[in-house]
Scaffold this motif. Structure first.
Motif, mmCIF file in Angstrom:
data_model
loop_
_atom_site.group_PDB
_atom_site.id
_atom_site.type_symbol
_atom_site.label_atom_id
_atom_site.label_comp_id
_atom_site.label_asym_id
_atom_site.label_seq_id
_atom_site.Cartn_x
_atom_site.Cartn_y
_atom_site.Cartn_z
ATOM 1 N N THR A 185 0.806 -1.218 0.000
ATOM 2 C CA THR A 185 0.000 0.000 0.000
ATOM 3 C C THR A 185 0.844 1.275 0.000
ATOM 4 O O THR A 185 0.433 2.290 -0.538
ATOM 5 N N ALA A 186 2.021 1.229 0.580
ATOM 6 C CA ALA A 186 2.844 2.437 0.703
ATOM 7 C C ALA A 186 3.282 2.988 -0.651
ATOM 8 O O ALA A 186 3.251 4.198 -0.869
ATOM 9 N N ASP A 187 3.682 2.110 -1.561
ATOM 10 C CA ASP A 187 4.229 2.596 -2.832
ATOM 11 C C ASP A 187 3.627 1.938 -4.069
ATOM 12 O O ASP A 187 4.049 2.211 -5.177
ATOM 13 N N GLY A 188 2.653 1.062 -3.887
ATOM 14 C CA GLY A 188 2.018 0.420 -5.033
ATOM 15 C C GLY A 188 2.811 -0.729 -5.628
ATOM 16 O O GLY A 188 2.403 -1.306 -6.631
ATOM 17 N N HIS A 189 3.922 -1.065 -5.012
ATOM 18 C CA HIS A 189 4.760 -2.159 -5.501
ATOM 19 C C HIS A 189 3.960 -3.460 -5.542
ATOM 20 O O HIS A 189 3.342 -3.839 -4.558
ATOM 21 N N LEU A 190 3.971 -4.135 -6.686
ATOM 22 C CA LEU A 190 3.316 -5.435 -6.784
ATOM 23 C C LEU A 190 4.250 -6.489 -6.207
ATOM 24 O O LEU A 190 5.397 -6.612 -6.621
ATOM 25 N N ALA A 191 3.733 -7.246 -5.251
ATOM 26 C CA ALA A 191 4.519 -8.264 -4.556
ATOM 27 C C ALA A 191 4.112 -9.667 -4.956
ATOM 28 O O ALA A 191 4.764 -10.634 -4.572
ATOM 29 N N GLY A 192 3.042 -9.797 -5.726
ATOM 30 C CA GLY A 192 2.595 -11.109 -6.166
ATOM 31 C C GLY A 192 1.406 -10.991 -7.086
ATOM 32 O O GLY A 192 0.762 -9.936 -7.168
ATOM 33 N N TYR A 193 1.129 -12.087 -7.789
ATOM 34 C CA TYR A 193 -0.023 -12.101 -8.690
ATOM 35 C C TYR A 193 -0.495 -13.523 -8.919
ATOM 36 O O TYR A 193 0.247 -14.495 -8.700
ATOM 37 N N CYS A 194 -1.726 -13.638 -9.374
ATOM 38 C CA CYS A 194 -2.282 -14.901 -9.854
ATOM 39 C C CYS A 194 -3.064 -14.578 -11.116
ATOM 40 O O CYS A 194 -4.011 -13.795 -11.088
ATOM 41 N N LEU A 195 -2.655 -15.160 -12.220
ATOM 42 C CA LEU A 195 -3.272 -14.939 -13.519
ATOM 43 C C LEU A 195 -4.069 -16.184 -13.876
ATOM 44 O O LEU A 195 -3.507 -17.282 -13.944
ATOM 45 N N SER A 196 -5.371 -16.012 -14.073
ATOM 46 C CA SER A 196 -6.268 -17.142 -14.336
ATOM 47 C C SER A 196 -7.078 -16.872 -15.585
ATOM 48 O O SER A 196 -7.331 -15.716 -15.931
ATOM 49 N N SER A 197 -7.524 -17.947 -16.225
ATOM 50 C CA SER A 197 -8.315 -17.771 -17.445
ATOM 51 C C SER A 197 -9.338 -18.886 -17.597
ATOM 52 O O SER A 197 -9.216 -19.959 -17.013
ATOM 53 N N VAL A 198 -10.346 -18.579 -18.398
ATOM 54 C CA VAL A 198 -11.378 -19.553 -18.743
ATOM 55 C C VAL A 198 -11.500 -19.551 -20.259
ATOM 56 O O VAL A 198 -11.605 -18.495 -20.887
ATOM 57 N N ALA A 199 -11.472 -20.733 -20.838
ATOM 58 C CA ALA A 199 -11.698 -20.921 -22.270
ATOM 59 C C ALA A 199 -12.691 -22.066 -22.400
ATOM 60 O O ALA A 199 -12.418 -23.180 -21.939
ATOM 61 N N GLY A 200 -13.841 -21.785 -22.971
ATOM 62 C CA GLY A 200 -14.891 -22.795 -23.037
ATOM 63 C C GLY A 200 -15.369 -23.116 -21.636
ATOM 64 O O GLY A 200 -15.689 -22.224 -20.856
ATOM 65 N N ALA A 201 -15.348 -24.400 -21.297
ATOM 66 C CA ALA A 201 -15.794 -24.830 -19.970
ATOM 67 C C ALA A 201 -14.628 -25.126 -19.033
ATOM 68 O O ALA A 201 -14.841 -25.624 -17.936
ATOM 69 N N SER A 202 -13.409 -24.815 -19.465
ATOM 70 C CA SER A 202 -12.222 -25.143 -18.675
ATOM 71 C C SER A 202 -11.521 -23.893 -18.154
ATOM 72 O O SER A 202 -11.401 -22.896 -18.860
ATOM 73 N N GLY A 203 -11.049 -23.996 -16.934
ATOM 74 C CA GLY A 203 -10.286 -22.912 -16.329
ATOM 75 C C GLY A 203 -8.833 -23.313 -16.182
ATOM 76 O O GLY A 203 -8.504 -24.500 -16.160
#
Length: 181
Positions: free
Chosen positions: A96-114
Motif C-alpha cells: 500500500t505504501a508505494d504500489g509495488h506489486l509483490a505477487g499475482y495470480c493470472l487465471s483464465s477460462v476458455a470454453g468450460a475449462s479454467g
C-alpha cells in the motif's frame, strides 16, 4: 539433480513498479492489499513474471533453454488471445505504501475449462499465506463462472510447489512429456 533444482527454485528477484489502477481492498497484513487489475494492466506483472521465468529455468532439468528464450510478450500472447474468446482475471498482492506489486495470480477460462496460468509471490512475502489467498480468489472466480474443470501446469522438478497446489485441490492427472529437439 532434483535436489539441486529445488535449491535453485527458491530465490527470486524483486521489482519496483508504479501504482496500477484497479479494485483493491484490505484483508492482508498491514501495508499489503489484494486486488484485481484489468487486463490492460497485464504488463504491470512483467518484472514478477520475469522472476518466475528465471526460477523456472533454474528448476527445469531438461528444458532450461526454453525458459531462457521465452519472453513476456510471447508468454502473454495466448493469455491475450484467451481474453478475446474467453475470460482472464489478474489478482494481485500490492504494497500500500508505494504500489509495488509483490505477487499475482493470472487465471483464465476458455470454453468450460479454467486454468491458473501463472502465480508468483516475491520471496520476501512468501510463507505467510499470500499465495493461498490469491489462489482462493482465483478459485472463487472460477466458481462464480460455474467452472469446475481447472488445471495448472507445474515445471518438472519444482516439487516444492506441489504441496501448495494439493492444498487447493490440484492433483496430478497425467504426465506430459516433451521431446527435446
Amino acid at each position: 539433480v532434483e535436489e539441486d533444482a529445488e535449491k535453485k527454485c527458491q530465490g527470486r528477484p524483486r521489482a519496483r513498479l508504479g501504482r496500477p489502477s484497479g479494485q483493491f481492498g484490505r484483508g492482508g497484513p498491514v501495508g499489503l492489499e489484494y486486488g484485481t487489475l484489468p487486463l490492460e494492466a497485464l504488463d504491470s506483472i512483467r518484472p514478477l513474471w520475469e522472476g518466475l521465468n528465471v526460477a523456472h529455468g533454474a528448476c527445469s532439468v531438461h528444458f532450461a533453454a526454453r525458459y531462457q528464450g521465452l519472453t513476456f510478450a510471447a508468454r502473454m500472447a495466448p493469455i491475450r488471445e484467451k481474453a478475446l474468446h474467453g475470460r482472464v482475471r489478474l489478482d494481485v498482492l500490492r504494497e500500500t505504501a508505494d504500489g509495488h506489486l509483490a505477487g499475482y495470480c493470472l487465471s483464465s477460462v476458455a470454453g468450460a475449462s479454467g486454468e491458473v496460468d501463472s502465480i508468483f509471490i516475491e520471496a520476501a512475502h512468501r510463507g505467510v499465506g499470500h499465495g493461498d489467498r490469491l489462489m482462493r480468489r482465483a478459485l472463487e472466480w472460477f466458481a462464480t463462472l460455474g467452472v469446475s474443470d481447472i488445471g495448472v501446469s507445474v515445471v518438472y522438478a519444482n516439487d516444492a510447489a506441489l504441496p501448495f497446489y494439493r492444498r487447493h485441490g490440484f492433483f496430478p492427472a497425467m504426465y506430459l512429456l516433451r521431446r527435446k529437439g
